[in-house]
Design an enzyme around this catalytic site. Structure first.
Site, PDB file in Angstrom:
ATOM      1  N   TYR A  43      40.819 -24.109  19.459  1.00 61.33           N
ATOM      2  CA  TYR A  43      40.338 -25.467  19.744  1.00 61.33           C
ATOM      3  C   TYR A  43      41.519 -26.426  19.901  1.00 61.33           C
ATOM      4  O   TYR A  43      41.467 -27.358  20.704  1.00 61.33           O
ATOM      5  CB  TYR A  43      39.437 -25.973  18.609  1.00 61.33           C
ATOM      6  CG  TYR A  43      38.087 -25.312  18.575  1.00 61.33           C
ATOM      7  CD1 TYR A  43      37.020 -25.820  19.320  1.00 61.33           C
ATOM      8  CD2 TYR A  43      37.864 -24.174  17.812  1.00 61.33           C
ATOM      9  CE1 TYR A  43      35.785 -25.211  19.295  1.00 61.33           C
ATOM     10  CE2 TYR A  43      36.628 -23.558  17.781  1.00 61.33           C
ATOM     11  CZ  TYR A  43      35.594 -24.075  18.525  1.00 61.33           C
ATOM     12  OH  TYR A  43      34.369 -23.467  18.508  1.00 61.33           O
ATOM     13  N   LYS A  48      34.131 -17.819  22.507  1.00 60.18           N
ATOM     14  CA  LYS A  48      35.583 -17.906  22.336  1.00 60.18           C
ATOM     15  C   LYS A  48      35.995 -17.120  21.112  1.00 60.18           C
ATOM     16  O   LYS A  48      35.174 -16.998  20.192  1.00 60.18           O
ATOM     17  CB  LYS A  48      36.055 -19.349  22.245  1.00 60.18           C
ATOM     18  CG  LYS A  48      35.315 -20.289  21.306  1.00 60.18           C
ATOM     19  CD  LYS A  48      35.091 -20.031  19.864  1.00 60.18           C
ATOM     20  CE  LYS A  48      36.214 -19.757  18.917  1.00 60.18           C
ATOM     21  NZ  LYS A  48      35.742 -19.547  17.504  1.00 60.18           N
TER      22      LYS A  48
HETATM   23  P1  NDP Z   1      28.926 -13.351  12.461  1.00 60.32           P
HETATM   24  O1  NDP Z   1      29.697 -12.428  11.624  1.00 60.32           O
HETATM   25  O2  NDP Z   1      28.068 -14.342  11.773  1.00 60.32           O
HETATM   26  O3  NDP Z   1      27.987 -12.519  13.443  1.00 60.32           O
HETATM   27  C1  NDP Z   1      28.449 -11.484  14.262  1.00 60.32           C
HETATM   28  C2  NDP Z   1      27.287 -10.558  14.590  1.00 60.32           C
HETATM   29  O4  NDP Z   1      27.768  -9.548  15.459  1.00 60.32           O
HETATM   30  C3  NDP Z   1      26.718  -9.807  13.388  1.00 60.32           C
HETATM   31  O5  NDP Z   1      25.744 -10.541  12.676  1.00 60.32           O
HETATM   32  C4  NDP Z   1      26.132  -8.578  14.024  1.00 60.32           C
HETATM   33  O6  NDP Z   1      24.868  -8.909  14.587  1.00 60.32           O
HETATM   34  C5  NDP Z   1      27.056  -8.326  15.214  1.00 60.32           C
HETATM   35  N1  NDP Z   1      28.013  -7.234  14.987  1.00 60.32           N
HETATM   36  C6  NDP Z   1      28.066  -6.089  15.700  1.00 60.32           C
HETATM   37  N2  NDP Z   1      29.035  -5.284  15.255  1.00 60.32           N
HETATM   38  C7  NDP Z   1      29.630  -5.925  14.222  1.00 60.32           C
HETATM   39  C8  NDP Z   1      30.691  -5.579  13.351  1.00 60.32           C
HETATM   40  N3  NDP Z   1      31.374  -4.435  13.465  1.00 60.32           N
HETATM   41  N4  NDP Z   1      31.032  -6.460  12.389  1.00 60.32           N
HETATM   42  C9  NDP Z   1      30.403  -7.629  12.262  1.00 60.32           C
HETATM   43  N5  NDP Z   1      29.378  -8.012  13.076  1.00 60.32           N
HETATM   44  C10 NDP Z   1      28.984  -7.158  14.041  1.00 60.32           C
HETATM   45  O7  NDP Z   1      29.951 -14.060  13.442  1.00 60.32           O
HETATM   46  P2  NDP Z   1      29.773 -15.447  14.192  1.00 60.32           P
HETATM   47  O8  NDP Z   1      28.392 -15.595  14.686  1.00 60.32           O
HETATM   48  O9  NDP Z   1      30.326 -16.514  13.346  1.00 60.32           O
HETATM   49  O10 NDP Z   1      30.791 -15.262  15.426  1.00 60.32           O
HETATM   50  C11 NDP Z   1      30.464 -14.486  16.573  1.00 60.32           C
HETATM   51  C12 NDP Z   1      31.295 -14.970  17.766  1.00 60.32           C
HETATM   52  O11 NDP Z   1      30.980 -16.318  18.036  1.00 60.32           O
HETATM   53  C13 NDP Z   1      32.804 -14.924  17.556  1.00 60.32           C
HETATM   54  O12 NDP Z   1      33.441 -14.551  18.748  1.00 60.32           O
HETATM   55  C14 NDP Z   1      33.175 -16.341  17.197  1.00 60.32           C
HETATM   56  O13 NDP Z   1      34.499 -16.694  17.551  1.00 60.32           O
HETATM   57  C15 NDP Z   1      32.174 -17.111  18.028  1.00 60.32           C
HETATM   58  N6  NDP Z   1      31.835 -18.416  17.417  1.00 60.32           N
HETATM   59  C16 NDP Z   1      31.894 -19.523  18.185  1.00 60.32           C
HETATM   60  C17 NDP Z   1      31.630 -20.754  17.675  1.00 60.32           C
HETATM   61  C18 NDP Z   1      31.667 -21.960  18.545  1.00 60.32           C
HETATM   62  O14 NDP Z   1      31.561 -23.064  18.029  1.00 60.32           O
HETATM   63  N7  NDP Z   1      31.792 -21.805  19.846  1.00 60.32           N
HETATM   64  C19 NDP Z   1      31.310 -20.928  16.247  1.00 60.32           C
HETATM   65  C20 NDP Z   1      31.198 -19.681  15.521  1.00 60.32           C
HETATM   66  C21 NDP Z   1      31.481 -18.464  16.100  1.00 60.32           C
HETATM   67  P3  NDP Z   1      23.624  -7.882  14.544  1.00 60.32           P
HETATM   68  O15 NDP Z   1      23.316  -7.702  13.093  1.00 60.32           O
HETATM   69  O16 NDP Z   1      22.590  -8.602  15.310  1.00 60.32           O
HETATM   70  O17 NDP Z   1      24.072  -6.611  15.204  1.00 60.32           O
END
Ligand code: NDP
Length: 371
Positions: A224, A139
Protein backbone atom coordinates in the site's frame (compact mmCIF):
# COMPACT_ATOMS: atom_id res chain seq x y z
CA UNK A 1 7.09 -2.63 -20.25
CA UNK A 2 5.93 0.94 -21.02
CA UNK A 3 8.49 3.70 -21.12
CA UNK A 4 8.93 5.99 -18.15
CA UNK A 5 7.06 8.68 -19.96
CA UNK A 6 4.09 6.51 -20.85
CA UNK A 7 3.96 5.11 -17.33
CA UNK A 8 3.95 8.64 -16.04
CA UNK A 9 1.03 9.62 -18.29
CA UNK A 10 -0.74 6.45 -17.24
CA UNK A 11 -0.39 7.32 -13.57
CA UNK A 12 -1.34 10.91 -14.20
CA UNK A 13 -4.63 9.86 -15.77
CA UNK A 14 -5.32 7.71 -12.75
CA UNK A 15 -6.91 10.27 -10.46
CA UNK A 16 -9.11 11.57 -13.25
CA UNK A 17 -9.92 8.15 -14.63
CA UNK A 18 -10.91 6.48 -11.40
CA UNK A 19 -14.64 6.02 -11.23
CA UNK A 20 -15.18 7.34 -14.72
CA UNK A 21 -15.49 5.40 -17.94
CA UNK A 22 -12.06 6.54 -19.14
CA UNK A 23 -10.20 3.58 -20.59
CA UNK A 24 -6.62 3.77 -21.78
CA UNK A 25 -5.33 1.43 -24.42
CA UNK A 26 -3.30 -0.87 -22.18
CA UNK A 27 -6.14 -3.37 -22.15
CA UNK A 28 -7.86 -3.70 -25.48
CA UNK A 29 -11.31 -5.13 -25.82
CA UNK A 30 -11.08 -8.65 -27.16
CA UNK A 31 -13.60 -9.45 -29.85
CA UNK A 32 -13.99 -13.01 -28.59
CA UNK A 33 -15.20 -11.93 -25.17
CA UNK A 34 -18.70 -13.04 -24.30
CA UNK A 35 -20.96 -10.04 -24.61
CA UNK A 36 -22.39 -8.96 -21.31
CA UNK A 37 -23.64 -5.54 -22.34
CA UNK A 38 -27.31 -6.17 -21.67
CA UNK A 39 -26.74 -8.32 -18.68
CA UNK A 40 -27.96 -6.67 -15.49
CA UNK A 41 -25.65 -8.19 -12.90
CA UNK A 42 -22.31 -9.90 -13.36
CA UNK A 43 -21.88 -13.23 -11.61
CA UNK A 44 -18.75 -13.38 -9.46
CA UNK A 45 -17.23 -16.49 -7.89
CA UNK A 46 -14.98 -16.00 -4.86
CA UNK A 47 -12.02 -18.40 -4.64
CA UNK A 48 -10.84 -18.92 -1.04
CA UNK A 49 -13.38 -18.12 1.66
CA UNK A 50 -11.09 -16.59 4.27
CA UNK A 51 -11.47 -13.41 6.24
CA UNK A 52 -11.22 -10.91 3.35
CA UNK A 53 -13.70 -12.85 1.23
CA UNK A 54 -16.10 -13.29 4.13
CA UNK A 55 -15.94 -9.94 5.89
CA UNK A 56 -15.45 -7.59 2.93
CA UNK A 57 -15.99 -9.00 -0.55
CA UNK A 58 -19.12 -11.02 0.23
CA UNK A 59 -20.60 -7.94 1.87
CA UNK A 60 -19.74 -5.85 -1.20
CA UNK A 61 -21.39 -8.42 -3.44
CA UNK A 62 -24.65 -8.00 -1.56
CA UNK A 63 -24.42 -4.19 -1.74
CA UNK A 64 -23.31 -3.53 -5.33
CA UNK A 65 -26.17 -3.38 -7.80
CA UNK A 66 -24.33 -4.61 -10.90
CA UNK A 67 -22.75 -7.83 -9.59
CA UNK A 68 -23.57 -10.61 -7.15
CA UNK A 69 -22.08 -13.64 -5.47
CA UNK A 70 -22.88 -16.33 -8.05
CA UNK A 71 -20.42 -19.01 -6.95
CA UNK A 72 -17.77 -20.10 -4.47
CA UNK A 73 -14.58 -22.14 -4.60
CA UNK A 74 -13.40 -23.54 -1.28
CA UNK A 75 -11.36 -26.34 0.22
CA UNK A 76 -13.55 -26.42 3.33
CA UNK A 77 -16.83 -28.29 2.95
CA UNK A 78 -18.40 -26.73 6.06
CA UNK A 79 -17.89 -23.27 4.50
CA UNK A 80 -19.48 -24.49 1.25
CA UNK A 81 -22.60 -25.46 3.17
CA UNK A 82 -22.72 -22.31 5.28
CA UNK A 83 -22.20 -19.95 2.33
CA UNK A 84 -24.66 -21.81 0.08
CA UNK A 85 -27.37 -21.28 2.68
CA UNK A 86 -26.46 -17.70 3.54
CA UNK A 87 -26.13 -16.45 -0.05
CA UNK A 88 -28.54 -18.82 -1.77
CA UNK A 89 -25.84 -20.31 -4.00
CA UNK A 90 -26.95 -23.34 -6.06
CA UNK A 91 -24.90 -26.56 -5.68
CA UNK A 92 -23.86 -26.41 -9.34
CA UNK A 93 -21.98 -23.15 -8.61
CA UNK A 94 -19.90 -24.57 -5.75
CA UNK A 95 -16.39 -25.86 -6.49
CA UNK A 96 -13.33 -27.05 -4.64
CA UNK A 97 -9.68 -26.59 -5.66
CA UNK A 98 -9.63 -29.93 -7.50
CA UNK A 99 -12.74 -29.52 -9.67
CA UNK A 100 -12.36 -25.73 -10.08
CA UNK A 101 -11.53 -26.07 -13.80
CA UNK A 102 -15.09 -27.23 -14.51
CA UNK A 103 -16.13 -23.62 -13.91
CA UNK A 104 -15.37 -23.23 -17.64
CA UNK A 105 -18.82 -24.70 -18.36
CA UNK A 106 -20.70 -22.49 -15.93
CA UNK A 107 -22.49 -19.63 -17.62
CA UNK A 108 -23.51 -18.05 -14.30
CA UNK A 109 -19.91 -17.09 -13.58
CA UNK A 110 -18.54 -14.06 -15.44
CA UNK A 111 -15.64 -13.21 -13.13
CA UNK A 112 -13.55 -15.37 -10.84
CA UNK A 113 -12.09 -13.45 -7.86
CA UNK A 114 -8.95 -15.00 -6.33
CA UNK A 115 -8.69 -14.37 -2.57
CA UNK A 116 -6.17 -17.09 -1.69
CA UNK A 117 -2.77 -16.84 0.04
CA UNK A 118 -0.36 -14.89 -2.18
CA UNK A 119 1.65 -17.78 -3.62
CA UNK A 120 -1.55 -19.46 -4.87
CA UNK A 121 -2.63 -16.46 -6.98
CA UNK A 122 -0.48 -17.49 -9.94
CA UNK A 123 -1.87 -21.03 -10.27
CA UNK A 124 -5.49 -19.97 -9.89
CA UNK A 125 -5.28 -17.00 -12.24
CA UNK A 126 -3.78 -19.30 -14.88
CA UNK A 127 -6.50 -21.91 -14.31
CA UNK A 128 -9.25 -19.27 -14.41
CA UNK A 129 -7.86 -17.88 -17.67
CA UNK A 130 -7.73 -21.38 -19.13
CA UNK A 131 -11.36 -21.81 -18.13
CA UNK A 132 -12.14 -18.65 -20.14
CA UNK A 133 -13.19 -16.60 -17.12
CA UNK A 134 -12.28 -12.97 -16.44
CA UNK A 135 -10.19 -12.70 -13.29
CA UNK A 136 -9.87 -10.37 -10.35
CA UNK A 137 -6.90 -11.18 -8.13
CA UNK A 138 -6.01 -9.87 -4.69
CA UNK A 139 -2.82 -7.97 -3.89
CA UNK A 140 0.01 -8.69 -4.01
CA UNK A 141 -0.66 -10.05 -7.47
CA UNK A 142 1.99 -12.77 -7.12
CA UNK A 143 5.18 -13.63 -5.26
CA UNK A 144 7.58 -12.88 -8.13
CA UNK A 145 7.91 -10.71 -11.21
CA UNK A 146 8.06 -13.81 -13.42
CA UNK A 147 4.76 -15.11 -12.04
CA UNK A 148 3.10 -11.72 -12.59
CA UNK A 149 4.32 -11.65 -16.20
CA UNK A 150 2.99 -15.17 -16.76
CA UNK A 151 -0.39 -14.24 -15.30
CA UNK A 152 -0.71 -11.25 -17.64
CA UNK A 153 0.35 -13.36 -20.63
CA UNK A 154 -2.09 -16.17 -19.79
CA UNK A 155 -5.01 -13.75 -19.51
CA UNK A 156 -4.07 -11.96 -22.74
CA UNK A 157 -3.77 -15.24 -24.63
CA UNK A 158 -7.10 -16.47 -23.27
CA UNK A 159 -8.75 -13.14 -24.15
CA UNK A 160 -9.90 -12.53 -20.58
CA UNK A 161 -9.55 -9.46 -18.39
CA UNK A 162 -7.23 -9.40 -15.38
CA UNK A 163 -7.69 -6.91 -12.55
CA UNK A 164 -5.97 -6.49 -9.17
CA UNK A 165 -8.08 -5.60 -6.12
CA UNK A 166 -6.58 -2.15 -5.51
CA UNK A 167 -9.62 -0.94 -3.56
CA UNK A 168 -8.08 2.43 -2.60
CA UNK A 169 -8.08 3.56 -6.24
CA UNK A 170 -11.84 3.92 -5.79
CA UNK A 171 -11.83 5.43 -2.29
CA UNK A 172 -12.71 9.17 -2.01
CA UNK A 173 -9.98 10.35 0.43
CA UNK A 174 -7.34 8.54 -1.61
CA UNK A 175 -8.69 9.99 -4.85
CA UNK A 176 -8.53 13.48 -3.33
CA UNK A 177 -4.89 12.93 -2.30
CA UNK A 178 -4.14 11.83 -5.87
CA UNK A 179 -5.83 14.94 -7.25
CA UNK A 180 -4.16 17.40 -4.86
CA UNK A 181 -0.70 15.96 -5.32
CA UNK A 182 -0.69 15.04 -9.01
CA UNK A 183 -2.27 18.36 -10.00
CA UNK A 184 0.26 20.17 -7.78
CA UNK A 185 -2.51 22.05 -5.98
CA UNK A 186 -0.06 22.53 -3.08
CA UNK A 187 2.97 22.83 -5.34
CA UNK A 188 5.58 20.23 -6.20
CA UNK A 189 5.70 17.19 -3.94
CA UNK A 190 9.19 16.86 -2.50
CA UNK A 191 8.79 14.32 0.29
CA UNK A 192 6.45 11.43 1.11
CA UNK A 193 6.47 9.45 4.36
CA UNK A 194 4.40 6.28 4.17
CA UNK A 195 4.03 3.65 6.89
CA UNK A 196 1.79 0.63 7.25
CA UNK A 197 2.15 -2.10 9.82
CA UNK A 198 0.21 -4.07 12.39
CA UNK A 199 0.87 -6.45 15.22
CA UNK A 200 0.42 -9.89 13.68
CA UNK A 201 -1.47 -12.47 15.75
CA UNK A 202 -1.56 -16.25 15.23
CA UNK A 203 2.03 -17.48 14.75
CA UNK A 204 0.77 -20.40 12.62
CA UNK A 205 -0.85 -18.25 9.93
CA UNK A 206 0.21 -18.34 6.24
CA UNK A 207 1.31 -14.67 6.35
CA UNK A 208 4.35 -15.77 8.37
CA UNK A 209 5.34 -18.52 5.91
CA UNK A 210 7.42 -17.43 2.96
CA UNK A 211 6.26 -20.29 0.72
CA UNK A 212 2.66 -19.04 1.00
CA UNK A 213 3.14 -15.29 1.51
CA UNK A 214 6.21 -14.63 -0.64
CA UNK A 215 7.53 -12.30 2.05
CA UNK A 216 6.45 -10.51 5.21
CA UNK A 217 4.79 -7.14 5.89
CA UNK A 218 6.22 -5.60 2.71
CA UNK A 219 4.20 -8.02 0.54
CA UNK A 220 1.10 -7.76 2.70
CA UNK A 221 0.79 -4.10 3.67
CA UNK A 222 3.98 -2.37 2.51
CA UNK A 223 2.51 -2.72 -0.98
CA UNK A 224 0.00 0.00 0.00
CA UNK A 225 2.91 2.34 0.77
CA UNK A 226 4.53 1.56 -2.59
CA UNK A 227 1.21 2.20 -4.33
CA UNK A 228 0.78 5.47 -2.43
CA UNK A 229 4.19 6.79 -3.41
CA UNK A 230 3.33 6.04 -7.04
CA UNK A 231 -0.15 7.59 -7.01
CA UNK A 232 1.00 10.65 -5.05
CA UNK A 233 3.84 11.47 -7.44
CA UNK A 234 2.15 10.11 -10.59
CA UNK A 235 5.59 8.72 -11.41
CA UNK A 236 7.66 5.55 -11.23
CA UNK A 237 10.65 5.39 -8.83
CA UNK A 238 14.19 5.66 -10.18
CA UNK A 239 16.01 3.71 -7.47
CA UNK A 240 15.60 2.20 -4.04
CA UNK A 241 17.72 1.54 -0.95
CA UNK A 242 16.31 -0.56 1.90
CA UNK A 243 17.05 -2.12 5.28
CA UNK A 244 15.50 -5.02 7.15
CA UNK A 245 14.63 -4.11 10.74
CA UNK A 246 15.91 -6.17 13.67
CA UNK A 247 14.21 -9.49 14.43
CA UNK A 248 12.90 -9.14 17.99
CA UNK A 249 10.59 -12.16 17.84
CA UNK A 250 12.77 -15.02 16.67
CA UNK A 251 10.00 -17.62 16.92
CA UNK A 252 7.54 -15.85 14.62
CA UNK A 253 9.94 -14.40 12.07
CA UNK A 254 11.86 -17.38 10.79
CA UNK A 255 11.14 -17.06 7.05
CA UNK A 256 9.77 -13.54 6.54
CA UNK A 257 10.97 -10.11 7.68
CA UNK A 258 9.59 -8.57 10.87
CA UNK A 259 9.92 -5.04 9.50
CA UNK A 260 11.52 -3.21 6.60
CA UNK A 261 12.32 0.41 5.68
CA UNK A 262 13.07 1.77 2.24
CA UNK A 263 13.91 5.01 0.45
CA UNK A 264 13.10 5.85 -3.16
CA UNK A 265 13.71 8.78 -5.47
CA UNK A 266 11.19 9.77 -8.14
CA UNK A 267 11.91 11.60 -11.42
CA UNK A 268 10.35 14.90 -10.21
CA UNK A 269 12.85 14.74 -7.30
CA UNK A 270 10.37 13.62 -4.65
CA UNK A 271 12.01 11.43 -2.02
CA UNK A 272 9.96 8.70 -0.34
CA UNK A 273 10.56 7.05 3.02
CA UNK A 274 8.60 3.84 3.56
CA UNK A 275 8.21 1.53 6.53
CA UNK A 276 6.26 -1.67 6.98
CA UNK A 277 6.06 -3.98 9.98
CA UNK A 278 4.30 -6.94 11.57
CA UNK A 279 5.23 -5.63 15.02
CA UNK A 280 3.95 -2.01 15.04
CA UNK A 281 0.45 -0.68 14.63
CA UNK A 282 1.19 2.18 12.27
CA UNK A 283 -0.67 3.64 9.30
CA UNK A 284 0.06 7.04 7.79
CA UNK A 285 0.61 8.86 4.55
CA UNK A 286 2.28 12.28 4.76
CA UNK A 287 2.90 14.34 1.64
CA UNK A 288 5.03 17.44 1.84
CA UNK A 289 4.80 19.92 -1.07
CA UNK A 290 6.27 23.36 -1.69
CA UNK A 291 3.19 25.22 -0.48
CA UNK A 292 1.60 22.82 1.95
CA UNK A 293 1.08 19.30 3.17
CA UNK A 294 -1.46 16.46 3.17
CA UNK A 295 -1.85 13.79 5.79
CA UNK A 296 -4.03 10.67 5.82
CA UNK A 297 -4.19 8.63 9.01
CA UNK A 298 -5.61 6.04 8.92
CA UNK A 299 -4.54 5.93 5.30
CA UNK A 300 -4.88 2.37 4.04
CA UNK A 301 -7.19 0.18 6.13
CA UNK A 302 -10.93 -0.22 5.55
CA UNK A 303 -11.76 3.13 7.06
CA UNK A 304 -13.14 5.45 7.83
CA UNK A 305 -9.99 7.10 6.52
CA UNK A 306 -9.23 10.53 7.92
CA UNK A 307 -7.35 13.35 6.27
CA UNK A 308 -6.09 16.89 6.79
CA UNK A 309 -4.15 19.34 4.69
CA UNK A 310 -2.47 22.58 5.82
CA UNK A 311 -5.78 24.18 4.79
CA UNK A 312 -7.93 22.08 7.15
CA UNK A 313 -9.93 18.85 7.42
CA UNK A 314 -10.55 16.83 4.30
CA UNK A 315 -14.26 16.24 3.89
CA UNK A 316 -14.95 13.19 1.80
CA UNK A 317 -17.72 10.61 1.88
CA UNK A 318 -17.07 7.46 3.87
CA UNK A 319 -17.72 4.41 1.68
CA UNK A 320 -17.39 0.65 1.86
CA UNK A 321 -14.20 0.28 -0.17
CA UNK A 322 -14.92 -3.12 -1.68
CA UNK A 323 -18.45 -2.14 -2.74
CA UNK A 324 -17.36 0.98 -4.60
CA UNK A 325 -14.48 -0.95 -6.16
CA UNK A 326 -16.61 -3.81 -7.47
CA UNK A 327 -19.36 -1.44 -8.53
CA UNK A 328 -16.89 0.65 -10.57
CA UNK A 329 -15.07 -2.31 -12.10
CA UNK A 330 -18.31 -4.03 -13.12
CA UNK A 331 -19.77 -0.79 -14.48
CA UNK A 332 -16.76 -0.32 -16.71
CA UNK A 333 -16.81 -3.94 -17.79
CA UNK A 334 -20.52 -3.88 -18.62
CA UNK A 335 -20.03 -0.70 -20.67
CA UNK A 336 -16.72 -1.47 -22.39
CA UNK A 337 -15.90 -5.19 -21.98
CA UNK A 338 -12.67 -4.16 -20.19
CA UNK A 339 -11.62 -3.72 -16.58
CA UNK A 340 -10.23 -0.29 -15.55
CA UNK A 341 -6.64 0.02 -16.77
CA UNK A 342 -5.40 1.66 -13.55
CA UNK A 343 -6.03 -1.57 -11.61
CA UNK A 344 -4.88 -3.94 -14.36
CA UNK A 345 -2.41 -6.82 -14.20
CA UNK A 346 0.20 -4.42 -15.61
CA UNK A 347 -0.33 -2.16 -12.58
CA UNK A 348 0.17 -5.17 -10.31
CA UNK A 349 3.37 -6.06 -12.19
CA UNK A 350 4.78 -2.54 -11.65
CA UNK A 351 4.33 -2.98 -7.90
CA UNK A 352 5.90 -6.45 -8.03
CA UNK A 353 9.03 -5.05 -9.71
CA UNK A 354 9.36 -2.43 -6.95
CA UNK A 355 8.67 -4.89 -4.10
CA UNK A 356 11.33 -7.23 -5.46
CA UNK A 357 13.70 -4.25 -5.85
CA UNK A 358 13.14 -3.32 -2.19
CA UNK A 359 13.95 -6.88 -1.09
CA UNK A 360 17.06 -6.96 -3.28
CA UNK A 361 18.22 -3.62 -1.86
CA UNK A 362 17.69 -4.83 1.73
CA UNK A 363 19.43 -8.16 1.06
CA UNK A 364 22.44 -6.71 -0.73
CA UNK A 365 22.76 -3.33 0.97
CA UNK A 366 23.04 -1.81 -2.51
CA UNK A 367 21.15 0.98 -4.24
CA UNK A 368 18.98 -0.80 -6.81
CA UNK A 369 18.02 0.94 -10.05
CA UNK A 370 14.37 0.44 -10.92
CA UNK A 371 14.40 1.85 -14.45
P1 NDP B 1 -7.24 -15.87 5.09
O1 NDP B 1 -6.19 -16.68 5.71
O2 NDP B 1 -8.27 -15.29 5.99
O3 NDP B 1 -8.01 -16.73 3.99
C1 NDP B 1 -7.36 -17.43 2.98
C2 NDP B 1 -8.26 -18.56 2.51
O4 NDP B 1 -7.61 -19.23 1.44
C3 NDP B 1 -8.52 -19.65 3.55
O5 NDP B 1 -9.59 -19.35 4.42
C4 NDP B 1 -8.81 -20.85 2.71
O6 NDP B 1 -10.16 -20.78 2.26
C5 NDP B 1 -7.95 -20.62 1.46
N1 NDP B 1 -6.73 -21.44 1.44
C6 NDP B 1 -6.44 -22.38 0.52
N2 NDP B 1 -5.26 -22.96 0.77
C7 NDP B 1 -4.77 -22.38 1.89
C8 NDP B 1 -3.59 -22.57 2.65
N3 NDP B 1 -2.64 -23.45 2.29
N4 NDP B 1 -3.41 -21.82 3.75
C9 NDP B 1 -4.31 -20.91 4.12
N5 NDP B 1 -5.47 -20.68 3.43
C10 NDP B 1 -5.70 -21.42 2.33
O7 NDP B 1 -6.52 -14.74 4.24
P2 NDP B 1 -7.11 -13.34 3.78
O8 NDP B 1 -8.52 -13.49 3.37
O9 NDP B 1 -6.79 -12.34 4.80
O10 NDP B 1 -6.18 -13.02 2.51
C11 NDP B 1 -6.39 -13.63 1.24
C12 NDP B 1 -5.81 -12.73 0.14
O11 NDP B 1 -6.49 -11.49 0.15
C13 NDP B 1 -4.33 -12.41 0.30
O12 NDP B 1 -3.71 -12.37 -0.96
C14 NDP B 1 -4.31 -11.03 0.91
O13 NDP B 1 -3.16 -10.27 0.60
C15 NDP B 1 -5.54 -10.42 0.28
N6 NDP B 1 -6.16 -9.39 1.14
C16 NDP B 1 -6.45 -8.19 0.61
C17 NDP B 1 -6.99 -7.19 1.36
C18 NDP B 1 -7.33 -5.88 0.74
O14 NDP B 1 -7.68 -4.96 1.46
N7 NDP B 1 -7.28 -5.76 -0.57
C19 NDP B 1 -7.22 -7.37 2.80
C20 NDP B 1 -6.95 -8.71 3.27
C21 NDP B 1 -6.41 -9.68 2.45
P3 NDP B 1 -11.09 -22.10 2.13
O15 NDP B 1 -11.22 -22.61 3.53
O16 NDP B 1 -12.33 -21.56 1.55
O17 NDP B 1 -10.38 -23.06 1.22
Amino acid sequence: MPTNHSRRSFLQTLSLGVGSTLVTSSILANKNLPLVKNQKKLGIALVGLGSYAKNQLAVALTQADNCYLAGIVTGTSSKAEEWAKKYNIPQKNIYNYQNFDQIANNKDIDIVYIVLPNSMHHEFVLRAAKAGKHVMCEKPMSVSVKQAEEMIKACKEAGVQLGIGYRLHFEPFTKEVMRLSQQKVLGDVHFVQTNFGFNIGDPAQWRLKKELAGGGPLMDVGIYCVQASRYVTGEEPLWVTAQFGPVTDKERFTTVEESISWQMQFPGNAMVNGFSSYKSNIEQLYVSANNGWIQLSPAYSYGPLKGRTNQGEMNQPVVHHQTVMLQAICKEFIETNTFPSHTSGEEGLRDMRILMGIYEAARTGKKINLV
